[in-house]
Design a protein around this motif. Structure first.
Motif, mmCIF file in Angstrom:
data_model
loop_
_atom_site.group_PDB
_atom_site.id
_atom_site.type_symbol
_atom_site.label_atom_id
_atom_site.label_comp_id
_atom_site.label_asym_id
_atom_site.label_seq_id
_atom_site.Cartn_x
_atom_site.Cartn_y
_atom_site.Cartn_z
ATOM 1 N N GLU A 2 9.228 4.212 -8.147
ATOM 2 C CA GLU A 2 8.512 5.054 -7.872
ATOM 3 C C GLU A 2 7.408 5.435 -8.802
ATOM 4 O OE1 GLU A 2 11.297 8.211 -4.652
ATOM 5 O OE2 GLU A 2 12.868 6.403 -5.074
ATOM 6 N N ILE A 3 8.055 5.580 -9.790
ATOM 7 C CA ILE A 3 7.321 6.354 -10.872
ATOM 8 C C ILE A 3 6.656 5.890 -11.150
ATOM 9 C CG2 ILE A 3 8.336 4.423 -12.547
ATOM 10 C CD1 ILE A 3 7.668 8.261 -13.261
ATOM 11 N N HIS A 4 6.280 4.463 -10.908
ATOM 12 C CA HIS A 4 4.627 3.823 -11.125
ATOM 13 C C HIS A 4 3.486 4.666 -10.104
ATOM 14 C CE1 HIS A 4 5.722 0.415 -13.202
ATOM 15 N NE2 HIS A 4 6.561 0.371 -12.665
ATOM 16 N N TYR A 5 4.383 5.052 -8.961
ATOM 17 C CA TYR A 5 3.778 5.608 -8.003
ATOM 18 C C TYR A 5 3.368 7.005 -8.130
ATOM 19 C CZ TYR A 5 4.184 1.887 -4.002
ATOM 20 O OH TYR A 5 4.086 1.127 -3.827
ATOM 21 N N LYS A 6 4.021 7.444 -8.764
ATOM 22 C CA LYS A 6 3.955 8.777 -9.824
ATOM 23 C C LYS A 6 2.568 8.599 -10.772
ATOM 24 C CE LYS A 6 6.787 11.334 -7.203
ATOM 25 N NZ LYS A 6 6.467 12.570 -6.572
ATOM 26 N N ILE A 7 2.838 7.431 -10.917
ATOM 27 C CA ILE A 7 1.352 7.128 -11.770
ATOM 28 C C ILE A 7 0.032 6.652 -11.450
ATOM 29 C CG2 ILE A 7 0.151 5.383 -14.144
ATOM 30 C CD1 ILE A 7 3.796 5.361 -15.082
ATOM 31 N N ILE A 8 0.368 5.900 -9.825
ATOM 32 C CA ILE A 8 -0.680 5.632 -9.873
ATOM 33 C C ILE A 8 -1.492 6.446 -8.590
ATOM 34 C CG2 ILE A 8 -1.212 4.347 -7.735
ATOM 35 C CD1 ILE A 8 0.432 1.841 -8.288
ATOM 36 N N GLY A 9 -0.429 7.811 -8.967
ATOM 37 C CA GLY A 9 -0.974 8.245 -7.505
ATOM 38 C C GLY A 9 -2.442 9.272 -8.878
ATOM 39 N N PRO A 10 -1.778 9.833 -9.231
ATOM 40 C CA PRO A 10 -3.618 10.420 -10.153
ATOM 41 C C PRO A 10 -3.769 9.841 -11.408
ATOM 42 C CG PRO A 10 -1.352 11.644 -11.136
ATOM 43 C CD PRO A 10 -1.060 10.549 -9.684
ATOM 44 N N LEU A 11 -3.576 8.461 -10.885
ATOM 45 C CA LEU A 11 -5.080 7.523 -11.135
ATOM 46 C C LEU A 11 -5.561 7.428 -10.601
ATOM 47 C CD1 LEU A 11 -3.360 4.833 -13.434
ATOM 48 C CD2 LEU A 11 -4.394 5.941 -13.935
ATOM 49 N N PHE A 62 1.323 9.359 -4.795
ATOM 50 C CA PHE A 62 2.028 10.578 -5.630
ATOM 51 C C PHE A 62 3.100 12.021 -4.489
ATOM 52 C CE2 PHE A 62 2.074 14.945 -7.753
ATOM 53 C CZ PHE A 62 2.876 14.803 -9.113
ATOM 54 N N THR A 63 2.965 12.040 -3.646
ATOM 55 C CA THR A 63 3.475 12.688 -2.848
ATOM 56 C C THR A 63 4.794 11.913 -1.811
ATOM 57 O OG1 THR A 63 1.752 13.264 -0.745
ATOM 58 C CG2 THR A 63 1.649 14.673 -2.796
ATOM 59 N N SER A 64 4.651 11.316 -1.523
ATOM 60 C CA SER A 64 5.020 10.429 -0.990
ATOM 61 C C SER A 64 5.765 8.587 -1.208
ATOM 62 C CB SER A 64 4.385 9.258 0.729
ATOM 63 O OG SER A 64 4.244 10.905 1.862
ATOM 64 N N SER A 65 6.087 8.708 -2.463
ATOM 65 C CA SER A 65 6.387 7.669 -3.405
ATOM 66 C C SER A 65 8.093 7.003 -2.365
ATOM 67 C CB SER A 65 6.441 7.881 -4.651
ATOM 68 O OG SER A 65 7.920 8.621 -5.743
ATOM 69 N N PHE A 66 8.684 7.893 -2.391
ATOM 70 C CA PHE A 66 10.316 7.646 -1.978
ATOM 71 C C PHE A 66 10.051 7.312 -0.866
ATOM 72 C CE2 PHE A 66 14.192 7.963 0.541
ATOM 73 C CZ PHE A 66 14.891 8.025 -0.315
ATOM 74 N N ASP A 67 9.194 7.825 0.217
ATOM 75 C CA ASP A 67 8.744 6.667 1.417
ATOM 76 C C ASP A 67 8.493 5.708 1.354
ATOM 77 O OD1 ASP A 67 9.962 9.524 2.926
ATOM 78 O OD2 ASP A 67 8.551 9.971 2.657
ATOM 79 N N LEU A 68 7.333 5.937 0.834
ATOM 80 C CA LEU A 68 6.623 4.410 0.729
ATOM 81 C C LEU A 68 7.810 3.082 -0.456
ATOM 82 C CD1 LEU A 68 2.842 5.610 -1.029
ATOM 83 C CD2 LEU A 68 3.439 4.670 1.027
ATOM 84 N N VAL A 69 8.652 3.004 -0.190
ATOM 85 C CA VAL A 69 9.454 2.464 -2.327
ATOM 86 C C VAL A 69 10.042 1.973 -0.840
ATOM 87 C CG1 VAL A 69 11.191 2.205 -3.404
ATOM 88 C CG2 VAL A 69 8.812 3.123 -3.779
ATOM 89 N N HIS A 70 10.965 3.188 -0.372
ATOM 90 C CA HIS A 70 12.436 3.284 0.688
ATOM 91 C C HIS A 70 12.553 2.550 2.321
ATOM 92 C CE1 HIS A 70 14.419 3.538 -2.739
ATOM 93 N NE2 HIS A 70 13.229 3.872 -3.729
ATOM 94 N N THR A 71 11.269 3.390 2.863
ATOM 95 C CA THR A 71 11.096 3.103 4.258
ATOM 96 C C THR A 71 10.593 1.540 4.424
ATOM 97 O OG1 THR A 71 9.163 4.049 4.344
ATOM 98 C CG2 THR A 71 11.281 5.487 4.155
ATOM 99 N N ARG A 72 10.525 1.096 5.587
ATOM 100 C CA ARG A 72 9.875 0.024 6.481
ATOM 101 C C ARG A 72 8.735 0.404 6.279
ATOM 102 N NH1 ARG A 72 10.441 -2.728 12.323
ATOM 103 N NH2 ARG A 72 8.935 -4.809 11.712
ATOM 104 N N LEU A 73 7.943 1.530 7.571
ATOM 105 C CA LEU A 73 6.243 1.873 7.549
ATOM 106 C C LEU A 73 6.058 2.116 5.752
ATOM 107 C CD1 LEU A 73 3.934 2.608 8.454
ATOM 108 C CD2 LEU A 73 5.716 4.760 8.148
ATOM 109 N N GLY A 74 6.716 2.534 4.810
ATOM 110 C CA GLY A 74 5.831 2.807 3.546
ATOM 111 C C GLY A 74 5.475 1.352 3.194
#
Length: 131
Positions: A2-11, A62-74
């Motif tokens: 998830e931390i990578h998504y928090k980095i990728i989002g602003p980038l 940035f806003t949906s890192s949990f869902d992207l990492v932990h759900t099938r749709l993500g």
């Protein structure tokens, strides 16, 4: 992950904002003057939509890192984004001529920087999809 998504989002949101300077930096007024109206407008409008998609992609990360990492749709979305960025990485080397950057300090630095970014994005998205 998830931390990578928090980095990728602003980038990605920053990359979207950088597109705002393209017309001036690349001197589109002069460079595109010989093009037909439709081609000029396609350049500007497509650049706007690329920037918009980059911004929205960054906002999603940035806003949906949990869902992207932990759900099938993500994970399915991550797979699609991984494919997108892997193709972008391929284009970096085989779509653009090396004449655009070889022997030029700033352009070479940008080529290397963006190549690293495309590798990072592709890797994060693919790892997410596969875990």
């Amino acid at each position: 992950m998830e931390i990578h998504y928090k980095i990728i989002g602003p980038l990605l949101m920053l990359l979207a904002c950088i597109h705002l300077v393209f017309p001036g930096y690349f001197k589109w007024k002069e460079e595109l003057s010989s093009l037909s109206l439709v081609n000029k407008q396609m350049m500007v409008i497509h650049t706007f939509f690329i920037a918009l998609m980059l911004f929205l992609m960054g906002l999603l990360c940035f806003t949906s890192s949990f869902d992207l990492v932990h759900t099938r749709l993500g994970k399915t979305i991550a797979l699609g984004l991984g494919i997108f960025w892997a193709i972008r990485l391929y284009i970096q080397f085989f779509g653009y001529s090396s004449k655009l950057w070889k022997g030029k300090k700033f352009e070479t630095a940008m080529h290397i920087l963006f190549s690293i970014l495309w590798v990072y994005l592709s890797t994060v998205f693919f790892i997410t999809a596969l875990l």
